[in-house]
Motif scaffolding. Structure first.
Motif, PDB file in Angstrom:
ATOM      1  N   ASN A   4      33.810   5.802   2.953  1.00 27.17           N
ATOM      2  CA  ASN A   4      34.759   4.584   3.150  1.00 27.17           C
ATOM      3  C   ASN A   4      34.342   3.734   4.800  1.00 27.17           C
ATOM      4  OD1 ASN A   4      35.865   6.262   5.190  1.00 27.17           O
ATOM      5  ND2 ASN A   4      37.937   6.247   4.028  1.00 27.17           N
ATOM      6  N   THR A  21      26.630  -1.975   4.326  1.00 25.46           N
ATOM      7  CA  THR A  21      26.783  -1.618   3.246  1.00 25.46           C
ATOM      8  C   THR A  21      25.782  -0.832   2.467  1.00 25.46           C
ATOM      9  OG1 THR A  21      28.735  -3.110   3.112  1.00 25.46           O
ATOM     10  CG2 THR A  21      27.957  -2.113   0.870  1.00 25.46           C
ATOM     11  N   PHE A  42      27.879   1.201  -3.806  1.00 23.44           N
ATOM     12  CA  PHE A  42      29.358   1.307  -4.126  1.00 23.44           C
ATOM     13  C   PHE A  42      29.571   2.543  -5.332  1.00 23.44           C
ATOM     14  CE2 PHE A  42      28.268  -3.021  -2.936  1.00 23.44           C
ATOM     15  CZ  PHE A  42      29.433  -3.242  -2.079  1.00 23.44           C
ATOM     16  N   GLN A  50      40.307  -0.811 -10.673  1.00 20.35           N
ATOM     17  CA  GLN A  50      39.910  -1.014  -9.641  1.00 20.35           C
ATOM     18  C   GLN A  50      40.968  -1.529  -8.634  1.00 20.35           C
ATOM     19  OE1 GLN A  50      36.854  -0.485  -7.676  1.00 20.35           O
ATOM     20  NE2 GLN A  50      38.623  -0.900  -6.486  1.00 20.35           N
ATOM     21  N   ARG A  93      38.035  -0.736  -3.145  1.00 19.61           N
ATOM     22  CA  ARG A  93      36.538  -0.119  -3.909  1.00 19.61           C
ATOM     23  C   ARG A  93      35.773   0.725  -2.997  1.00 19.61           C
ATOM     24  NH1 ARG A  93      31.470  -4.474  -5.232  1.00 19.61           N
ATOM     25  NH2 ARG A  93      30.625  -3.105  -6.863  1.00 19.61           N
ATOM     26  N   THR A 152      33.125   2.039  -1.223  1.00 19.99           N
ATOM     27  CA  THR A 152      32.168   1.550  -0.496  1.00 19.99           C
ATOM     28  C   THR A 152      31.611   2.512   0.425  1.00 19.99           C
ATOM     29  OG1 THR A 152      33.255  -0.410  -0.491  1.00 19.99           O
ATOM     30  CG2 THR A 152      31.594  -0.455   1.005  1.00 19.99           C
TER      31      THR A 152
END
Length: 250
Positions: free
Chosen positions: A82, A102, A105, A204, A209, A211
């Motif tokens: 996160n 990123t 996911f 969701q 989300r 990540t």
């Protein structure tokens, strides 16, 4: 005479091996436990193509890893499940602010005995024991708590929860039958579950989300080999590997 020659050759080989190890570049990676298989495979691919590089891997809860880095545990690349723990280390000037990206996911699911008639959070709230990762250090546990709160089930759930050190331990509790089920990442349930299965996916809209972020540490950004590994981890090939482990990528 022959024994002397063999002994000399072995000594020389040992010496060359020690020299090789001394010259090897070590890359230290700290990654969220749920990335274990994917990061391990990606590391092996990179090492095969780059002689003289060793990737040392450290897996655990994102919060626990961040604290280790803060306390001086060697780390060149940090994978967090996160944003919170990335921000934590960035505020302490331990990350290279220009190299945070990123990585992938995930999705939060409930895994339990296939015989359970469980279809949503309200059904799960009727069970006796449920495992989640400790919200203080495990992002998946915090996501679960957010979902309970947004569904108005947090008070009903609080006495049923069994805290685990990371997502893998949650799943282990469920697999052993020590709890009725566990809130874990979809990837973990699909890769590791033996005696349980995914009974439902948490909507969701009830939690942020999941990540995964990848960041170079301040020390990691100083070596070209580490920068090369970081670049490889962002490549289309790396994304293909992540998808094989059921991670979602951009």
């Amino acid at each position: 005479m022959r024994k002397t020659v063999i002994s000399a050759i072995l000594s020389m080989l040992c010496f060359m091996l020690l020299i090789g190890l001394a010259l090897a570049v070590e890359i230290n990676v700290s990654a969220a436990a749920s990335l274990r298989e994917a990061v391990t495979e990606l590391s092996e691919i990179f090492v095969k193509r780059h002689q003289g590089i060793i990737v040392q891997k450290n897996f655990g809860a994102s919060g626990a890893l961040a604290k280790q880095i803060e306390n001086g545990v060697p780390c060149d690349i940090f994978f967090s499940a996160n944003q919170e723990w990335i921000d934590y280390l960035r505020e302490k000037k331990l990350l290279d602010g220009e190299n945070i990206t990123t990585f992938a996911f995930n999705e939060l699911v409930f895994a339990g005995n296939p015989g359970l008639k469980i279809r949503d959070l309200k059904d799960a709230a009727r069970l006796d024991k449920i495992a989640i990762g400790s919200p203080k250090s495990v992002p998946a546990g915090q996501y679960a708590m957010d979902a309970f709160r947004n569904e108005g089930l947090d008070k009903q759930m609080e006495k049923k929860l069994v805290m685990a050190r990371d997502v893998r331990e949650c799943l282990l509790y469920a697999d052993r039958g020590e709890v009725n089920g566990a809130f874990v990442y979809k990837t973990d349930a699909e890769q590791m579950a033996k005696n349980v299965k995914i009974l439902f996916t948490v909507p969701q809209g009830l939690y942020p989300r999941p990540t995964y972020l990848m960041a170079l540490t301040s020390t990691g950004s100083r070596k070209r080999e580490i920068l090369a590994f970081y670049k490889f981890l962002r490549s289309p090939e790396a994304k293909t590997v992540l998808q094989r482990y059921s991670f979602l990528v951009n």
